[in-house]
Enzyme design. Structure first.
Site, PDB file in Angstrom:
ATOM      1  N   THR A 192       0.834  -1.202   0.000  1.00  0.00           N
ATOM      2  CA  THR A 192       0.000   0.000   0.000  1.00  0.00           C
ATOM      3  C   THR A 192       0.870   1.255   0.000  1.00  0.00           C
ATOM      4  OG1 THR A 192      -1.556  -1.246   1.371  1.00  0.00           O
ATOM      5  CG2 THR A 192      -1.953   1.100   1.180  1.00  0.00           C
TER       6      THR A 192
ATOM      7  N   ARG B 117       7.822  -2.548   2.841  1.00  0.00           N
ATOM      8  CA  ARG B 117       7.940  -2.577   4.297  1.00  0.00           C
ATOM      9  C   ARG B 117       8.312  -3.970   4.751  1.00  0.00           C
ATOM     10  NH1 ARG B 117       2.991   0.783   6.884  1.00  0.00           N
ATOM     11  NH2 ARG B 117       3.480   2.501   5.490  1.00  0.00           N
TER      12      ARG B 117
ATOM     13  N   SER C 210       6.164   4.194   8.342  1.00  0.00           N
ATOM     14  CA  SER C 210       5.003   4.946   8.823  1.00  0.00           C
ATOM     15  C   SER C 210       4.712   4.707  10.297  1.00  0.00           C
ATOM     16  CB  SER C 210       3.795   4.608   7.946  1.00  0.00           C
ATOM     17  OG  SER C 210       2.710   5.430   8.272  1.00  0.00           O
ATOM     18  N   HIS C 211       3.545   4.158  10.578  1.00  0.00           N
ATOM     19  CA  HIS C 211       3.088   3.979  11.957  1.00  0.00           C
ATOM     20  C   HIS C 211       3.537   2.654  12.566  1.00  0.00           C
ATOM     21  CE1 HIS C 211       0.477   2.410   8.934  1.00  0.00           C
ATOM     22  NE2 HIS C 211       0.108   1.484   9.795  1.00  0.00           N
TER      23      HIS C 211
ATOM     24  N   LYS D 288      10.105   4.091   0.443  1.00  0.00           N
ATOM     25  CA  LYS D 288       9.007   4.511  -0.414  1.00  0.00           C
ATOM     26  C   LYS D 288       9.575   5.426  -1.491  1.00  0.00           C
ATOM     27  CE  LYS D 288       5.758   7.266   1.312  1.00  0.00           C
ATOM     28  NZ  LYS D 288       4.495   7.804   1.794  1.00  0.00           N
TER      29      LYS D 288
ATOM     30  N   ASP E  37       1.844  10.281  13.552  1.00  0.00           N
ATOM     31  CA  ASP E  37       2.478   8.961  13.543  1.00  0.00           C
ATOM     32  C   ASP E  37       3.978   9.033  13.257  1.00  0.00           C
ATOM     33  OD1 ASP E  37       2.336   9.626  10.844  1.00  0.00           O
ATOM     34  OD2 ASP E  37       2.168   7.532  10.234  1.00  0.00           O
TER      35      ASP E  37
ATOM     36  N   ASP F 274       5.973   8.861  10.676  1.00  0.00           N
ATOM     37  CA  ASP F 274       6.517   9.724   9.628  1.00  0.00           C
ATOM     38  C   ASP F 274       5.714  11.013   9.433  1.00  0.00           C
ATOM     39  OD1 ASP F 274       4.368   8.271   8.634  1.00  0.00           O
ATOM     40  OD2 ASP F 274       5.113   8.339   6.584  1.00  0.00           O
TER      41      ASP F 274
ATOM     42  N   ASP G 221       2.474  11.698   8.755  1.00  0.00           N
ATOM     43  CA  ASP G 221       1.390  11.943   7.803  1.00  0.00           C
ATOM     44  C   ASP G 221       0.003  11.635   8.370  1.00  0.00           C
ATOM     45  OD1 ASP G 221       1.748   9.225   7.778  1.00  0.00           O
ATOM     46  OD2 ASP G 221       2.004   9.034   5.603  1.00  0.00           O
ATOM     47  N   ARG G 222      -0.054  10.925   9.491  1.00  0.00           N
ATOM     48  CA  ARG G 222      -1.372  10.644  10.082  1.00  0.00           C
ATOM     49  C   ARG G 222      -1.694  11.648  11.183  1.00  0.00           C
ATOM     50  NH1 ARG G 222      -2.511   4.202  10.587  1.00  0.00           N
ATOM     51  NH2 ARG G 222      -2.059   3.739   8.413  1.00  0.00           N
TER      52      ARG G 222
ATOM     53  N   THR H 169      -8.115   2.087  -1.102  1.00  0.00           N
ATOM     54  CA  THR H 169      -7.256   2.406   0.042  1.00  0.00           C
ATOM     55  C   THR H 169      -5.843   2.749  -0.417  1.00  0.00           C
ATOM     56  OG1 THR H 169      -8.545   0.961   1.452  1.00  0.00           O
ATOM     57  CG2 THR H 169      -6.289   1.407   2.145  1.00  0.00           C
TER      58      THR H 169
ATOM     59  N   GLU I 250     -10.047   6.684   6.504  1.00  0.00           N
ATOM     60  CA  GLU I 250     -10.469   6.360   7.867  1.00  0.00           C
ATOM     61  C   GLU I 250      -9.281   6.045   8.774  1.00  0.00           C
ATOM     62  OE1 GLU I 250      -9.871   3.077   9.037  1.00  0.00           O
ATOM     63  OE2 GLU I 250      -8.977   2.718   7.058  1.00  0.00           O
TER      64      GLU I 250
ATOM     65  N   LYS J 213      -0.806  12.542   2.719  1.00  0.00           N
ATOM     66  CA  LYS J 213      -1.592  13.009   3.846  1.00  0.00           C
ATOM     67  C   LYS J 213      -0.653  13.751   4.784  1.00  0.00           C
ATOM     68  CE  LYS J 213      -1.393   8.333   5.648  1.00  0.00           C
ATOM     69  NZ  LYS J 213      -1.695   7.138   4.876  1.00  0.00           N
TER      70      LYS J 213
ATOM     71  N   ARG K 222      -9.001  -6.537   7.851  1.00  0.00           N
ATOM     72  CA  ARG K 222      -9.654  -5.323   8.335  1.00  0.00           C
ATOM     73  C   ARG K 222     -11.142  -5.411   8.026  1.00  0.00           C
ATOM     74  NH1 ARG K 222      -5.207  -2.596   9.690  1.00  0.00           N
ATOM     75  NH2 ARG K 222      -3.536  -2.151   8.213  1.00  0.00           N
TER      76      ARG K 222
HETATM   77  C1  G1P Z   1      -3.091   1.196   5.833  1.00  0.00           C
HETATM   78  C2  G1P Z   1      -4.356   1.999   5.855  1.00  0.00           C
HETATM   79  C3  G1P Z   1      -4.437   2.876   4.634  1.00  0.00           C
HETATM   80  C4  G1P Z   1      -3.195   3.752   4.539  1.00  0.00           C
HETATM   81  C5  G1P Z   1      -1.951   2.888   4.615  1.00  0.00           C
HETATM   82  C6  G1P Z   1      -0.685   3.731   4.679  1.00  0.00           C
HETATM   83  O1  G1P Z   1      -3.063   0.351   4.696  1.00  0.00           O
HETATM   84  O2  G1P Z   1      -5.483   1.160   5.919  1.00  0.00           O
HETATM   85  O3  G1P Z   1      -5.596   3.656   4.696  1.00  0.00           O
HETATM   86  O4  G1P Z   1      -3.190   4.481   3.343  1.00  0.00           O
HETATM   87  O5  G1P Z   1      -1.989   2.069   5.772  1.00  0.00           O
HETATM   88  O6  G1P Z   1      -0.658   4.571   5.784  1.00  0.00           O
HETATM   89  P1  G1P Z   1      -3.473  -1.208   4.767  1.00  0.00           P
HETATM   90  O7  G1P Z   1      -2.599  -1.841   5.812  1.00  0.00           O
HETATM   91  O8  G1P Z   1      -4.899  -1.244   5.195  1.00  0.00           O
HETATM   92  O9  G1P Z   1      -3.252  -1.726   3.374  1.00  0.00           O
HETATM   93 ZN    ZN Z   2       2.527   7.450   8.192  1.00  0.00          ZN
END
Ligand code: G1P
Ligand code: ZN
Length: 543
Positions: free
Chosen positions: A18, A22, A113-114, A126, A277, A279, A281-282, A344, A364, A376, A496
């Protein structure tokens, strides 16, 4: 300094998900792993000869070492220039901004990211393209293709570049410009928000608690909120970035930012709470005694956008990822603007923003942003809210009460089942896909299925089609269930389950979303057999 061409072999599984590639940090630190992926990135984008790139990361373990490798490999492949955040730090939105401001050809962001960091945590890489946004699918597919045919990579053998000192240096013929990571980002924020109004808000005694979660936004939030806007010293907590995020999980939601929730629901709570978060962006938005879901936050921001300096002229359109609640759609309808529904992942918003079809967009999963960058942006969302509150002079709780009275309330929750056996999770999704056509008209937990399909997206700008983007089921009473597998997890599969229901009667609104959604939750289990197939009696994370 010598140029080496090192023989290598494809490494399996270097498929960007996504949001980039990672993996466990130790995997990335393994022999040739990072080098292979960087070379595949260069190959996948048609080389970096003569190009200008931006480089930075969220400061997690291995960030500093990886940055040196990227620089030596960029120089070895003939890049003209790399603009690097000091100490190899840049938040994701700040990197996106730098790519745009400097007309760079692209950028490498080192982040998972998170996801937790540290030697036992996760690491990520990325690639963002010249509009500042994540590489679109066509590009990530070429990069993945390149990982599978790789035979060698090119790298200079050189001393570490001093990334602690702001200024310009060189690596062979490649120029390296080390910049303050905050300066250009802050300048952008000043063009978008009424800093005087926010300054007056703080001067009037308004109190904020911003939890940087020991991640990248610490320096940004301290410079902007405390040093520039006059929030009281100490308003930014956990503001020093640490390689392991203080052993925390830098994901701004009520579970992982529990300390902030306790502060905001405790005695003498500040007026406003927020977190970001790993990095940057959240975002998470909390008022005194009230948590604002990301979907509601997006809708409220859209509804109040004209109070915000940079958006006073109104919004061209809005966009949300498919699983995000439909609260935004209500606002768009009232404003008479288009509301786009995308798969997504932030990359799908890029074309809409570039084409000027959407101004605000969000997910979301605590992501909100606009056309100011192509990612974001956590701190941007916080400033957006502060600008609204400064102008409207209302509390978060009053603003949301008014919002729900006007548009109805979309109760919303996401249930995550983490590290589920991959085969079992895939089978659950495959079996449900087979059943979709038979669901309409059937009753589950007192709700009747109205529609059931698998989401596919036709990009209105470039005509590309993305299939297999989540199973969605709508039910009576404005209810909806969405199921999909995560594309960012690094262990097994993460299922999810997104749950939603609309309430338009103010006398029946309540504050516990799990209760409000009880029937939808039961219907989801009855339809997909979640407990039985995953062997889990409850989700691991509820947001
Ligand atoms: C998750 C979130 C998605 C976001 C992505 C990167 O991806 O659901 O909205 O864009 O992290 O921060 P997922 O693990 O669901 O593919
Ligand atoms: Zn992030």
């Amino acid at each position: 300094m010598t140029l080496h061409s090192i023989a290598t072999q494809p490494i399996e599984g270097q498929k960007p998900g996504t949001s980039g590639l990672r993996k466990k940090t130790r995997v990335f630190m393994g022999p040739h792993y990072l080098e292979n992926y960087i070379q595949a990135t260069w190959n996948g984008i048609g080389g970096v000869q003569g190009k200008t790139l931006v480089l930075g990361g969220d400061g997690r373990h291995f960030n500093d070492r990886a940055a040196q490798v990227v620089l030596r490999m960029a120089a070895a492949s003939g890049a003209a220039k790399v603009i690097v955040g000091q100490n190899a730090l840049l938040s994701t939105p700040a990197a996106s901004n730098l790519i745009r401001q400097r007309n760079a050809d692209g950028g490498i962001i080192l982040s998972a990211s998170h996801n937790p960091g540290g030697p036992d945590g996760d690491f990520g890489v990325k690639y963002n393209v010249s509009n500042g946004g994540p590489a679109p699918e066509g590009v990530t597919e070429r990069i993945f293709g390149a990982t599978k045919t790789l035979t060698e990579y090119h790298i200079f053998d050189a001393q570490d570049v001093d990334l602690g000192r702001i200024g310009t240096t060189a690596l062979d013929k490649m120029q390296i410009e080390v910049v303050n990571p905050v300066t250009d980002y802050q300048a952008l924020m000043e063009t978008l928000f009424d800093f005087d109004a926010i300054r007056a808000l703080f001067a009037g005694g308004f109190r904020i608690s911003f939890d940087a979660m020991h991640a990248i936004t610490g320096p940004y939030a301290t410079a902007i909120l405390e040093d520039t806007l006059g929030a009281a010293p100490g308003s930014v907590v956990n503001g020093i970035p640490l390689p392991d995020f203080g052993q925390g999980h830098p994901d701004p939601n009520p579970i992982w930012a529990k300390d902030l929730m306790d502060t905001m629901f405790g005695p003498d709570a500040p007026d406003f709470g927020a977190a970001s978060d790993g990095d940057g962006d959240r975002n998470m938005i909390v008022g005194r005694g009230i948590y604002v879901t990301p979907s509601d936050s997006l809708a409220a921001m859209a509804a109040n956008a004209t109070h915000v300096k940079g958006y006073a002229g109104g919004l061209a359109g809005v966009a949300r990822s498919m699983p995000t609640s439909r609260a935004l759609d209500q606002v768009a309808e009232r404003l008479g603007i288009a509301c786009y529904e995308t798969p997504t992942g932030w990359k799908f918003f890029g074309n809409l923003l570039d084409a000027g079809l959407a101004t605000l967009c969000g997910e979301e999963s605590a992501g909100t942003g606009s056309d100011h960058v192509r990612e974001k942006d956590g701190l941007w969302a916080v400033l957006f809210w502060l600008n609204i509150l400064a102008k409207r002079q209302v509390s978060v709780a009053d603003l949301m009460a008014e919002h729900w009275a006007t548009y109805g309330r979309n109760y919303y929750s996401r249930h995550d089942y983490e590290a589920v056996d991959s085969a079992a999770a895939q089978k659950l999704v495959d079996d449900l896909r087979q059943q979709l056509a038979t669901l309409p008209g059937r009753d589950f937990a007192g709700l009747t299925v109205e529609t059931a399909d698998e989401f596919a997206y036709d990009d209105p700008v470039d005509g590309s089609r993305s299939e297999g983007q989540g199973l969605r089921i709508t039910l009576s009473g404005g209810a909806r269930i969405v199921l999909r597998l995560s594309g960012t997890g690094t262990e097994g599969a993460t299922l999810r389950v997104y749950l939603e229901r609309v309430e338009t009667d103010p006398t029946r609104m309540q504050d516990n979303p799990q209760q409000a959604l009880a029937a939808v939750i039961a219907a989801a289990d009855a339809i997909a057999g979640i407990a039985e197939r995953t062997g889990r009696t409850a989700p691991d994370v509820i947001t």
